[in-house]
Design a protein around this motif. Structure first.
Motif, PDB file in Angstrom:
ATOM      1  N   MET A  50      58.523  46.490  53.978  1.00 19.23           N
ATOM      2  CA  MET A  50      57.920  45.487  54.849  1.00 19.23           C
ATOM      3  C   MET A  50      58.166  45.846  56.307  1.00 19.23           C
ATOM      4  O   MET A  50      59.185  46.438  56.649  1.00 19.23           O
ATOM      5  CB  MET A  50      58.516  44.101  54.560  1.00 19.23           C
ATOM      6  N   SER A  51      57.251  45.467  57.156  1.00 11.03           N
ATOM      7  CA  SER A  51      57.431  45.652  58.594  1.00 11.03           C
ATOM      8  C   SER A  51      57.968  44.360  59.196  1.00 11.03           C
ATOM      9  O   SER A  51      57.423  43.286  58.979  1.00 11.03           O
ATOM     10  CB  SER A  51      56.103  46.005  59.271  1.00 11.03           C
ATOM     11  N   PHE A  52      59.054  44.476  59.919  1.00  4.94           N
ATOM     12  CA  PHE A  52      59.609  43.327  60.615  1.00  4.94           C
ATOM     13  C   PHE A  52      59.428  43.473  62.127  1.00  4.94           C
ATOM     14  O   PHE A  52      60.182  42.900  62.904  1.00  4.94           O
ATOM     15  CB  PHE A  52      61.104  43.172  60.286  1.00  4.94           C
ATOM     16  N   GLY A  53      58.420  44.222  62.543  1.00  4.49           N
ATOM     17  CA  GLY A  53      58.201  44.405  63.971  1.00  4.49           C
ATOM     18  C   GLY A  53      59.346  45.146  64.610  1.00  4.49           C
ATOM     19  O   GLY A  53      59.944  44.688  65.581  1.00  4.49           O
ATOM     20  N   GLU A  54      59.682  46.295  64.040  1.00  3.83           N
ATOM     21  CA  GLU A  54      60.856  47.031  64.479  1.00  3.83           C
ATOM     22  C   GLU A  54      60.762  47.411  65.956  1.00  3.83           C
ATOM     23  O   GLU A  54      59.698  47.698  66.483  1.00  3.83           O
ATOM     24  CB  GLU A  54      61.038  48.307  63.645  1.00  3.83           C
ATOM     25  N   GLY A  55      61.919  47.390  66.615  1.00  2.15           N
ATOM     26  CA  GLY A  55      62.000  47.806  67.999  1.00  2.15           C
ATOM     27  C   GLY A  55      62.187  49.307  68.093  1.00  2.15           C
ATOM     28  O   GLY A  55      61.964  50.050  67.134  1.00  2.15           O
ATOM     29  N   SER A  56      62.646  49.757  69.239  1.00 10.80           N
ATOM     30  CA  SER A  56      62.834  51.185  69.442  1.00 10.80           C
ATOM     31  C   SER A  56      64.017  51.718  68.645  1.00 10.80           C
ATOM     32  O   SER A  56      64.149  52.926  68.463  1.00 10.80           O
ATOM     33  CB  SER A  56      63.032  51.474  70.932  1.00 10.80           C
ATOM     34  N   GLN A  57      64.898  50.842  68.169  1.00 16.06           N
ATOM     35  CA  GLN A  57      66.015  51.223  67.312  1.00 16.06           C
ATOM     36  C   GLN A  57      65.934  50.411  66.020  1.00 16.06           C
ATOM     37  O   GLN A  57      65.466  49.271  66.015  1.00 16.06           O
ATOM     38  CB  GLN A  57      67.347  50.967  68.020  1.00 16.06           C
ATOM     39  N   SER A  58      66.449  50.986  64.937  1.00 15.31           N
ATOM     40  CA  SER A  58      66.322  50.342  63.627  1.00 15.31           C
ATOM     41  C   SER A  58      67.106  49.041  63.532  1.00 15.31           C
ATOM     42  O   SER A  58      66.835  48.216  62.656  1.00 15.31           O
ATOM     43  CB  SER A  58      66.788  51.306  62.527  1.00 15.31           C
ATOM     44  N   ASP A  59      68.080  48.837  64.413  1.00 15.10           N
ATOM     45  CA  ASP A  59      68.890  47.627  64.384  1.00 15.10           C
ATOM     46  C   ASP A  59      68.273  46.493  65.195  1.00 15.10           C
ATOM     47  O   ASP A  59      68.903  45.437  65.356  1.00 15.10           O
ATOM     48  CB  ASP A  59      70.292  47.918  64.915  1.00 15.10           C
ATOM     49  N   VAL A  60      67.081  46.699  65.718  1.00 15.42           N
ATOM     50  CA  VAL A  60      66.378  45.674  66.491  1.00 15.42           C
ATOM     51  C   VAL A  60      65.033  45.423  65.832  1.00 15.42           C
ATOM     52  O   VAL A  60      64.322  46.359  65.486  1.00 15.42           O
ATOM     53  CB  VAL A  60      66.151  46.119  67.951  1.00 15.42           C
ATOM     54  N   ASP A  96      79.602  45.745  63.699  1.00 16.66           N
ATOM     55  CA  ASP A  96      78.559  46.757  63.545  1.00 16.66           C
ATOM     56  C   ASP A  96      77.215  46.074  63.340  1.00 16.66           C
ATOM     57  O   ASP A  96      77.118  45.028  62.687  1.00 16.66           O
ATOM     58  CB  ASP A  96      78.858  47.655  62.338  1.00 16.66           C
ATOM     59  N   THR A  97      76.166  46.673  63.887  1.00 20.64           N
ATOM     60  CA  THR A  97      74.834  46.095  63.724  1.00 20.64           C
ATOM     61  C   THR A  97      74.125  46.740  62.533  1.00 20.64           C
ATOM     62  O   THR A  97      74.526  47.792  62.041  1.00 20.64           O
ATOM     63  CB  THR A  97      74.001  46.285  64.997  1.00 20.64           C
ATOM     64  N   MET A  98      73.053  46.087  62.089  1.00 21.98           N
ATOM     65  CA  MET A  98      72.328  46.572  60.922  1.00 21.98           C
ATOM     66  C   MET A  98      70.870  46.139  61.023  1.00 21.98           C
ATOM     67  O   MET A  98      70.525  45.194  61.737  1.00 21.98           O
ATOM     68  CB  MET A  98      72.939  46.008  59.637  1.00 21.98           C
ATOM     69  N   GLY A  99      69.999  46.853  60.290  1.00 23.88           N
ATOM     70  CA  GLY A  99      68.619  46.451  60.167  1.00 23.88           C
ATOM     71  C   GLY A  99      68.474  45.412  59.064  1.00 23.88           C
ATOM     72  O   GLY A  99      69.457  44.874  58.549  1.00 23.88           O
ATOM     73  N   HIS A 100      67.235  45.139  58.676  1.00 21.47           N
ATOM     74  CA  HIS A 100      67.003  44.124  57.656  1.00 21.47           C
ATOM     75  C   HIS A 100      66.794  44.785  56.292  1.00 21.47           C
ATOM     76  O   HIS A 100      65.916  45.628  56.138  1.00 21.47           O
ATOM     77  CB  HIS A 100      65.777  43.277  58.011  1.00 21.47           C
ATOM     78  N   PRO A 101      67.577  44.401  55.262  1.00 18.05           N
ATOM     79  CA  PRO A 101      67.464  45.065  53.962  1.00 18.05           C
ATOM     80  C   PRO A 101      66.116  44.853  53.282  1.00 18.05           C
ATOM     81  O   PRO A 101      65.692  45.687  52.488  1.00 18.05           O
ATOM     82  CB  PRO A 101      68.600  44.446  53.148  1.00 18.05           C
ATOM     83  N   LEU A 102      65.433  43.745  53.556  1.00 17.73           N
ATOM     84  CA  LEU A 102      64.126  43.527  52.932  1.00 17.73           C
ATOM     85  C   LEU A 102      63.092  44.526  53.420  1.00 17.73           C
ATOM     86  O   LEU A 102      62.159  44.870  52.695  1.00 17.73           O
ATOM     87  CB  LEU A 102      63.632  42.105  53.204  1.00 17.73           C
ATOM     88  N   ALA A 103      63.240  44.988  54.651  1.00 19.63           N
ATOM     89  CA  ALA A 103      62.296  45.973  55.168  1.00 19.63           C
ATOM     90  C   ALA A 103      62.332  47.241  54.324  1.00 19.63           C
ATOM     91  O   ALA A 103      61.303  47.844  54.022  1.00 19.63           O
ATOM     92  CB  ALA A 103      62.629  46.291  56.626  1.00 19.63           C
ATOM     93  N   LYS A 104      63.530  47.624  53.885  1.00 21.98           N
ATOM     94  CA  LYS A 104      63.682  48.814  53.060  1.00 21.98           C
ATOM     95  C   LYS A 104      63.300  48.545  51.608  1.00 21.98           C
ATOM     96  O   LYS A 104      62.588  49.323  50.976  1.00 21.98           O
ATOM     97  CB  LYS A 104      65.130  49.312  53.134  1.00 21.98           C
ATOM     98  N   ALA A 105      63.737  47.412  51.083  1.00 25.41           N
ATOM     99  CA  ALA A 105      63.502  47.107  49.668  1.00 25.41           C
ATOM    100  C   ALA A 105      62.030  46.874  49.365  1.00 25.41           C
ATOM    101  O   ALA A 105      61.535  47.253  48.307  1.00 25.41           O
ATOM    102  CB  ALA A 105      64.322  45.887  49.258  1.00 25.41           C
ATOM    103  N   GLU A 106      61.320  46.264  50.292  1.00 31.28           N
ATOM    104  CA  GLU A 106      59.930  45.879  50.047  1.00 31.28           C
ATOM    105  C   GLU A 106      58.939  46.660  50.896  1.00 31.28           C
ATOM    106  O   GLU A 106      57.749  46.357  50.891  1.00 31.28           O
ATOM    107  CB  GLU A 106      59.765  44.380  50.326  1.00 31.28           C
TER     108      GLU A 106
END
Length: 277
Positions: A83-93, A71-81
């Protein structure tokens, strides 16, 4: 030496270092057969990090390939802080984007180095696989280095192995996230081999050990795992898909010129419990 699969025409070309291998003979745009998937998993267990050259992948194609391994996942720091990680069109990218800084043109300034770490070590169930696709590559630098934590453990003397085998380590990265405790030595579930589980970024202290002894032991192990004999360097080309096993490796990024762009697309599989030695 190049090895060929006895089941399918999968070519595995190991590096001449302690980690790393190139994989050829796989069309990443097609669904993976069970045989191919199994051999890629085994290659990751053997070499820690693998790469595929000359790929042309969009977000969905990279996600599809990633999902063949969990299973794929996003980055937990983006939610906790937040923060923007340059998200793609889906949260897992998401994208790792380093834009040129025009104020440094002509000054040849370097930036972008990232310390040694293993992904999501600060989570209760750390990440298994990470995948990075090279979109824009600087002319020099921005390489990814990998340390083989299995080889590093096996190179320790027997007395130190016995001393650390059942120790636990506190791992922590941000005040907004609670610390987690993981074994200092873990078992890789595919190979069954033991690996050190320590990094300069997250490993803070040894449970039930006096602070001075804890600091000394961790400092020694961190120097040990990053010795050149355990390290392989991936020099990027545009179109590379690099995949690594966080149960087996540490990685870091070298610096590159501020005046150049570096852009990568990242996907990752979900975590799993750490198996203690």
């Amino acid at each position: 030496m190049t090895h060929f699969s006895s089941v399918i025409p999968l070519e595995i070309i190991p590096s001449d270092r302690a980690a790393g291998a190139e994989i050829r003979g796989v069309n990443l745009l097609e669904p993976l057969s069970p045989d191919v998937q199994e051999q890629i998993v085994q290659a990751l267990a053997n070499y820690g990090a693998i790469f595929f050259r000359g790929q042309s992948l969009n977000e969905e194609q990279q996600l599809t390939f990633t999902r063949a391994f969990g299973d794929t996942m996003g980055h937990p720091l983006a939610k906790a802080e937040h923060m923007s990680f340059g998200e793609g069109s889906q949260s897992d990218v998401y994208y790792l984007k380093d834009e040129p800084d025009l104020t440094y043109i002509g000054k040849n300034k370097l930036k972008g180095a990232v310390m040694w770490h293993t992904d999501l070590q600060y989570m209760p169930e750390p990440q298994v696989y990470s995948l990075l696709y090279g979109i824009e590559i600087p002319s020099k630098g921005g390489d990814t280095l990998f340390s083989n934590l299995v080889a590093a453990y096996e190179a320790l003397d027997e007395s130190l192995k016995q001393r650390i085998e059942h120790l636990q380590c506190v791992n922590w990265i941000l005040r907004t996230m609670p610390p987690v405790v993981h074994p200092l030595v873990r078992i890789h579930p595919v190979s069954g081999r033991k690996a050190l589980y320590v990094s300069p970024t997250c490993s803070r202290s040894i449970v039930d050990m006096p602070p001075g002894q804890s600091k000394s032991l961790l400092r020694y192990l961190m120097r040990h795992v990053t010795l050149p004999r355990f390290v392989w360097r991936h020099v990027w080309q545009a179109g590379d898909l690099l995949m690594w096993d966080n149960r087996h490796t540490l990685h870091c990024r070298t610096a590159f010129d501020l005046c150049e762009r570096r852009m990568m697309r990242r996907t990752q599989t979900a975590g799993e419990p750490v198996i203690p030695a």
